[in-house]
Design an enzyme around this catalytic site. Structure first.
Site, mmCIF file in Angstrom:
data_model
loop_
_atom_site.group_PDB
_atom_site.id
_atom_site.type_symbol
_atom_site.label_atom_id
_atom_site.label_comp_id
_atom_site.label_asym_id
_atom_site.label_seq_id
_atom_site.Cartn_x
_atom_site.Cartn_y
_atom_site.Cartn_z
ATOM 1 N N GLU A 56 0.848 -1.186 0.000
ATOM 2 C CA GLU A 56 0.000 0.000 0.000
ATOM 3 C C GLU A 56 0.883 1.234 0.000
ATOM 4 O O GLU A 56 1.735 1.390 0.879
ATOM 5 C CB GLU A 56 -0.910 0.021 1.234
ATOM 6 C CG GLU A 56 -1.950 -1.080 1.240
ATOM 7 C CD GLU A 56 -2.808 -1.063 2.492
ATOM 8 O OE1 GLU A 56 -3.898 -1.652 2.459
ATOM 9 O OE2 GLU A 56 -2.392 -0.463 3.508
ATOM 10 N N ASP A 67 -5.161 8.190 10.764
ATOM 11 C CA ASP A 67 -3.799 7.733 11.040
ATOM 12 C C ASP A 67 -3.285 8.246 12.374
ATOM 13 O O ASP A 67 -3.546 9.389 12.761
ATOM 14 C CB ASP A 67 -2.860 8.196 9.923
ATOM 15 C CG ASP A 67 -3.216 7.566 8.593
ATOM 16 O OD1 ASP A 67 -3.201 6.328 8.524
ATOM 17 O OD2 ASP A 67 -3.530 8.301 7.649
ATOM 18 N N TYR A 181 -10.521 -4.697 3.784
ATOM 19 C CA TYR A 181 -9.612 -4.287 4.857
ATOM 20 C C TYR A 181 -10.431 -4.182 6.143
ATOM 21 O O TYR A 181 -11.309 -3.339 6.252
ATOM 22 C CB TYR A 181 -8.994 -2.932 4.496
ATOM 23 C CG TYR A 181 -7.878 -2.449 5.403
ATOM 24 C CD1 TYR A 181 -8.015 -2.415 6.783
ATOM 25 C CD2 TYR A 181 -6.691 -1.967 4.865
ATOM 26 C CE1 TYR A 181 -6.999 -1.952 7.604
ATOM 27 C CE2 TYR A 181 -5.665 -1.482 5.670
ATOM 28 C CZ TYR A 181 -5.833 -1.478 7.035
ATOM 29 O OH TYR A 181 -4.826 -1.010 7.846
#
Length: 281
Positions: A56, A67, A181
């Site tokens: 990725e 994040d 995911y």
């Protein structure tokens, strides 16, 4: 309506190979352009040589809400160095001169929208990308995005979460191709010491609504995590642990060696972990 691709993308082929061998895959995330695109090229080739099954490439963004601090700092460094989505696509083209490793563009939606969906999809496919994960794009808003990307044979990967209902997990799975995911925990990305106790239950929930490969991420940082997931998921996503190695390395070559060593340790754990065929459903 879901848009499906044939099983001939690099991502689908790799997961089919992993399934046939009963081996857990390793999906490696790094932030593109940290500390430079030339360095990222070295890192990708080192990761691929070390056995990463999918890579990725994080598109640096000014407000990476999903994040944790490690990847936030990487985005800041990359942006200061002049990284952009166009630069990431050029990087993909450079990678394809040396490697056929499956590549996922991991981005927030704004840079894609600013480039334009058709231009982005055409450029991504032409460069050699295999899939896209737009972290903050919801299934409800994704129909045009999925249609355009599928027309260019790009997989569309979406995120499932512990807070998702079974109905919503089914909707997320219906919009996904390549793999799904699965976020292992609530909160942001970052290395953790232990996996959540309820993770097996979460994986069983998602397995009940899709036949897609399941890649588990957020908090995967130790070989022991990979050994545990070998009996449950199709792949482990490792991000912050790799980005941290890049951040603390004294040179680009040292960083490339460090991320490769990490991935080799994860692949070794994957090979020694239980295959899904050895675990009762």
């Amino acid at each position: 309506m879901p848009v499906t691709l044939s099983n001939s993308t690099r991502i689908s082929k790799r997961f089919a190979e992993l399934r046939a061998s009963g081996e857990l895959g390793i999906v490696a995330y790094i932030t593109a352009g940290d500390p430079s695109f030339g360095a990222t090229l070295k890192f990708v080739l080192a990761l691929a040589a070390a056995g990463a099954d999918v890579i990725e490439l994080g598109v640096p963004f000014s407000d990476p809400l999903a994040d944790g601090p490690t990847i936030q700092r990487a985005s800041e460094r990359a942006l200061k160095a002049g990284a952009s989505l166009a630069g990431v696509l050029s990087l993909v083209r450079s990678i394809r001169q040396s490697s056929e490793v499956p590549l996922v563009l991991f981005s927030y939606y704004n840079p894609i929208l600013q480039m334009g969906l058709e231009k982005f999809a055409a450029a991504g496919a032409s460069a050699g990308a295999d899939g896209v994960l737009a972290t903050d794009l919801t299934p409800e808003e994704s129909e045009e995005y999925r249609r355009i990307l599928a027309a260019h044979r790009l997989d569309t990967i979406f995120l499932g979460a512990p807070t998702s209902t079974d109905e919503r997990l089914a909707k997320i799975a219906a919009c996904s191709s390549g793999f799904l995911y699965l976020i292992s925990r609530t909160g942001v990305t970052g290395a953790k010491d232990a996996l959540p106790d309820d993770l097996p239950t979460l994986i069983r929930r998602i397995r009940s609504v899709t036949k897609l490969p399941i890649a588990v991420g957020f908090g995967i940082s130790l070989p022991g995590h990979v050994s545990v997931l070998g009996g449950l998921a199709d792949a482990a996503v490792v991000g912050s642990a790799l980005v941290s190695e890049i951040e603390k390395a004294k040179s680009v070559d040292a960083a490339a060696a460090a991320v490769a060593k990490r991935v080799r340790s994860f692949k070794e754990a994957a090979r020694h972990g239980l295959s899904r065929r050895e675990v009762a459903p």
